[in-house]
Design a protein around this motif. Structure first.
Motif, mmCIF file in Angstrom:
data_model
loop_
_atom_site.group_PDB
_atom_site.id
_atom_site.type_symbol
_atom_site.label_atom_id
_atom_site.label_comp_id
_atom_site.label_asym_id
_atom_site.label_seq_id
_atom_site.Cartn_x
_atom_site.Cartn_y
_atom_site.Cartn_z
ATOM 1 N N SER A 182 0.825 -1.214 0.000
ATOM 2 C CA SER A 182 0.000 0.000 0.000
ATOM 3 C C SER A 182 0.853 1.255 0.000
ATOM 4 O O SER A 182 0.502 2.264 -0.618
ATOM 5 N N SER A 183 1.991 1.197 0.699
ATOM 6 C CA SER A 183 2.822 2.392 0.854
ATOM 7 C C SER A 183 3.577 2.751 -0.420
ATOM 8 O O SER A 183 4.117 3.852 -0.532
ATOM 9 N N ARG A 184 3.633 1.840 -1.389
ATOM 10 C CA ARG A 184 4.351 2.105 -2.631
ATOM 11 C C ARG A 184 3.480 1.772 -3.838
ATOM 12 O O ARG A 184 3.973 1.365 -4.891
ATOM 13 N N PHE A 185 2.193 1.968 -3.668
ATOM 14 C CA PHE A 185 1.244 1.582 -4.704
ATOM 15 C C PHE A 185 1.495 2.333 -6.009
ATOM 16 O O PHE A 185 1.383 1.784 -7.102
ATOM 17 N N TYR A 186 1.843 3.621 -5.882
ATOM 18 C CA TYR A 186 2.133 4.439 -7.057
ATOM 19 C C TYR A 186 3.231 3.805 -7.912
ATOM 20 O O TYR A 186 3.208 3.910 -9.141
ATOM 21 N N PHE A 187 4.200 3.164 -7.269
ATOM 22 C CA PHE A 187 5.321 2.540 -7.975
ATOM 23 C C PHE A 187 4.838 1.436 -8.915
ATOM 24 O O PHE A 187 5.264 1.353 -10.074
ATOM 25 N N TYR A 188 3.931 0.603 -8.435
ATOM 26 C CA TYR A 188 3.437 -0.503 -9.259
ATOM 27 C C TYR A 188 2.576 0.006 -10.414
ATOM 28 O O TYR A 188 2.645 -0.526 -11.532
ATOM 29 N N LEU A 189 1.770 1.039 -10.158
ATOM 30 C CA LEU A 189 0.920 1.564 -11.217
ATOM 31 C C LEU A 189 1.745 2.082 -12.391
ATOM 32 O O LEU A 189 1.371 1.906 -13.554
ATOM 33 N N GLU A 190 2.866 2.724 -12.089
ATOM 34 C CA GLU A 190 3.678 3.308 -13.152
ATOM 35 C C GLU A 190 4.760 2.358 -13.663
ATOM 36 O O GLU A 190 4.881 2.111 -14.859
ATOM 37 N N ALA A 191 5.564 1.821 -12.740
ATOM 38 C CA ALA A 191 6.712 1.016 -13.160
ATOM 39 C C ALA A 191 6.304 -0.351 -13.705
ATOM 40 O O ALA A 191 6.922 -0.869 -14.630
ATOM 41 N N LEU A 192 5.250 -0.930 -13.129
ATOM 42 C CA LEU A 192 4.808 -2.252 -13.557
ATOM 43 C C LEU A 192 3.756 -2.186 -14.655
ATOM 44 O O LEU A 192 3.866 -2.852 -15.683
ATOM 45 N N TYR A 193 2.720 -1.359 -14.440
ATOM 46 C CA TYR A 193 1.589 -1.315 -15.371
ATOM 47 C C TYR A 193 1.686 -0.222 -16.434
ATOM 48 O O TYR A 193 0.833 -0.153 -17.321
ATOM 49 N N LYS A 194 2.701 0.656 -16.320
ATOM 50 C CA LYS A 194 2.927 1.706 -17.329
ATOM 51 C C LYS A 194 1.685 2.577 -17.531
ATOM 52 O O LYS A 194 1.220 2.799 -18.656
ATOM 53 N N ALA A 195 1.128 3.077 -16.448
ATOM 54 C CA ALA A 195 -0.095 3.883 -16.540
ATOM 55 C C ALA A 195 0.146 5.222 -17.215
ATOM 56 O O ALA A 195 -0.784 5.835 -17.752
ATOM 57 N N ASN A 196 1.378 5.730 -17.161
ATOM 58 C CA ASN A 196 1.735 7.006 -17.795
ATOM 59 C C ASN A 196 0.892 8.172 -17.296
ATOM 60 O O ASN A 196 0.548 9.092 -18.042
ATOM 61 N N GLY A 197 0.550 8.108 -16.026
ATOM 62 C CA GLY A 197 -0.101 9.258 -15.396
ATOM 63 C C GLY A 197 -1.582 9.400 -15.643
ATOM 64 O O GLY A 197 -2.180 10.404 -15.247
ATOM 65 N N THR A 198 -2.213 8.418 -16.282
ATOM 66 C CA THR A 198 -3.657 8.459 -16.506
ATOM 67 C C THR A 198 -4.283 7.208 -15.901
ATOM 68 O O THR A 198 -3.901 6.090 -16.243
ATOM 69 N N TYR A 199 -5.257 7.418 -15.007
ATOM 70 C CA TYR A 199 -5.827 6.308 -14.261
ATOM 71 C C TYR A 199 -7.355 6.318 -14.404
ATOM 72 O O TYR A 199 -8.034 7.208 -13.875
ATOM 73 N N LYS A 200 -7.844 5.337 -15.141
ATOM 74 C CA LYS A 200 -9.297 5.160 -15.238
ATOM 75 C C LYS A 200 -9.711 4.227 -14.108
ATOM 76 O O LYS A 200 -9.387 3.039 -14.108
ATOM 77 N N ILE A 201 -10.434 4.785 -13.149
ATOM 78 C CA ILE A 201 -10.716 4.053 -11.912
ATOM 79 C C ILE A 201 -12.221 3.784 -11.795
ATOM 80 O O ILE A 201 -13.036 4.709 -11.783
#
Length: 464
Positions: A175-194
């Protein structure tokens, strides 16, 4: 004794800036395959028993499978994800690779919300936006998907990419590094459809990420953070004091403890609440000192420790003794054959004279993120029946590996820490691979309120 610091002060800081600039550097299949072979050698040379839960044969098979599937140059980040999933199989939270700190040096894009990850449904809960950000997602909303990736898959991926002794802890830690997985792993590129569910309604929103340096990290509109590691709150009406510990760090501790217990005595406090929720550990000597304020009999946090002698352990000793003469104990360690495991029995720690020793009721609050030396303190507290423990089973086990040694893989220079010792906490039996079990089990966010309800029902009396 310095034990199992989660803040990795062993890792040499001079590499950080250069390493941060190289997280996208690519390596050849041969370089990465050789690094994986080196990883296995480091593990088996240094760790007392890396295969205590996961078989050696299966681990070697897994490593070979990863090696066989590396067919092209990969970035350091991509290699990290391959290597980390291997270490995660070993269920040792102190044996780990470390890259997030270096990733943060590039000022990455972050989703400016705090999320709670769980290994059970609901898997992903929104806890609110970072301070100064308007929310598009209600607090406590259950996330269904992010960029069409189901929440359950996201959490399972995070669990598989974190080391730790159980799945619940690894999800919570992620949870404390969730942003890391969204970008580094999933390549969200700063756009999140939630897509989320809240109060019987389902809605989809798009949230834009921001640069990490543009947000006030670690703080949400609905949370309160203390500046220091230690804080004291006095509730005069209830004759209750609440001490919150963020980690067991000596910086500021001695002054805080003396002033806190002086005020507790002056106020005639009868109930003391020690909050170790989200305390990741630190120096167990701090725990020993705190216990001097609470116990009236000799004690020890550890029954025994099994230490494996290795090249890496000896190198760590040399670094610690740099510019200092080696004593006879140091020389004895350096002269021991590598691979030998020493068993060290701990003696009781005598009780010191202490006019500020507290003899009232004590309540200890713990959760999944009570880890390492904080969990060791909790087990000692429980073993000597000092008071009531309330909250969740600790993520730190009462029988666990630790005392990390640092190393870098030769080609990628990926930082790695490896446990060099097995600790048996006081009261731990041979197969006690579990955390400290609370007397009253409640979610962490209800532990303090539950404690205050008990205190108010009990009244202003003490029983110790």
């Amino acid at each position: 004794m310095l034990k199992r610091l989660l803040i990795l002060f062993f890792i040499i800081s001079i590499y950080q800036v250069a390493f941060a600039q190289s997280i996208y550097k690519k390596f050849t299949p041969q370089q990465m395959q050789e690094d994986l072979d080196t990883m296995v050698k480091f593990l088996e040379d240094t760790h007392p028993n890396p295969y205590y839960r996961y078989s050696k044969a299966q681990f070697h098979k897994d490593v070979q499978s990863v090696k066989n599937n590396i067919h092209q140059d990969l970035t350091l980040l991509d290699f990290y994800f391959l290597a980390e999933q291997l270490l995660a199989k070993l269920d040792d939270g102190h044996t780990d690779f470390h890259i997030v700190e270096d990733y943060d040096e590039i000022n990455p894009i972050v989703l400016p919300y705090t999320f709670k990850l769980s290994d059970k449904a609901p898997y992903l809960i929104c806890q609110g936006p970072y301070a100064s950000f308007k929310t598009k997602i209600p607090r406590d909303a259950a996330i269904i998907s992010i960029n069409d990736i189901p929440a359950q898959k996201i959490v399972n991926d995070v669990i598989n990419l974190n080391t730790g002794e159980n799945r619940a802890f690894r999800a919570d830690y992620g949870s404390s590094r969730f942003y890391f997985y969204l970008e580094a792993l999933y390549k969200a590129n700063g756009t999140y459809k939630i897509k989320y569910a809240h109060q019987s309604t389902t809605k989809t929103v798009t949230v834009k990420g921001v640069r990490q340096q543009d947000v006030e990290k670690g703080k949400t509109t609905s949370s309160v953070n203390t500046v220091n590691n230690y804080s004291l709150t006095i509730l005069d009406k209830e004759k209750t004091a609440i001490i919150a510990f963020k980690n067991f760090d000596w910086e500021g501790y001695t002054t805080f403890a003396d002033s806190a217990f002086t005020l507790i005595k002056q106020k005639g406090i009868q109930h003391l609440v020690i909050n170790l929720i989200d305390n990741g550990g630190g120096d167990s000597d701090v725990g020993d000192d705190l216990l001097q304020y609470l116990l009236n009999q000799p004690f020890k946090q550890y029954e025994k420790v099994y230490v494996k002698n290795s090249i890496l352990l000896k190198e760590r000793l040399k670094v610690h003794r740099k510019d200092k003469p080696l004593d006879s104990a140091d020389l004895a360690i350096l002269n021991k054959p590598n691979g030998i495991i020493d068993t060290i029995q701990y003696a009781d720690i005598p009780i010191k004279p202490n006019s500020l020793r507290f003899d009232g009721d004590v309540y200890l609050l713990v959760n999944l993120q009570t880890y390492s030396s904080a969990a060791d303190f909790a087990q000692c507290f429980k073993h000597y029946h000092r008071g009531m423990i309330i909250g969740e089973e600790t993520g730190g086990l009462i029988k666990s590996y630790g005392d990390i040694v640092p190393v870098q893989l030769p080609h990628t220079r990926l930082d790695m820490t490896i446990s060099s010792a097995l600790y048996d906490n006081i009261g731990a039996e041979e197969n006690d691979w579990h955390g400290v079990v609370p007397d009253i089990a409640v979610p962490a966010n209800r532990a303090l309120q539950q404690t205050m309800d008990i205190i108010r029902r009990k009244g202003n009396t003490s029983s110790y």
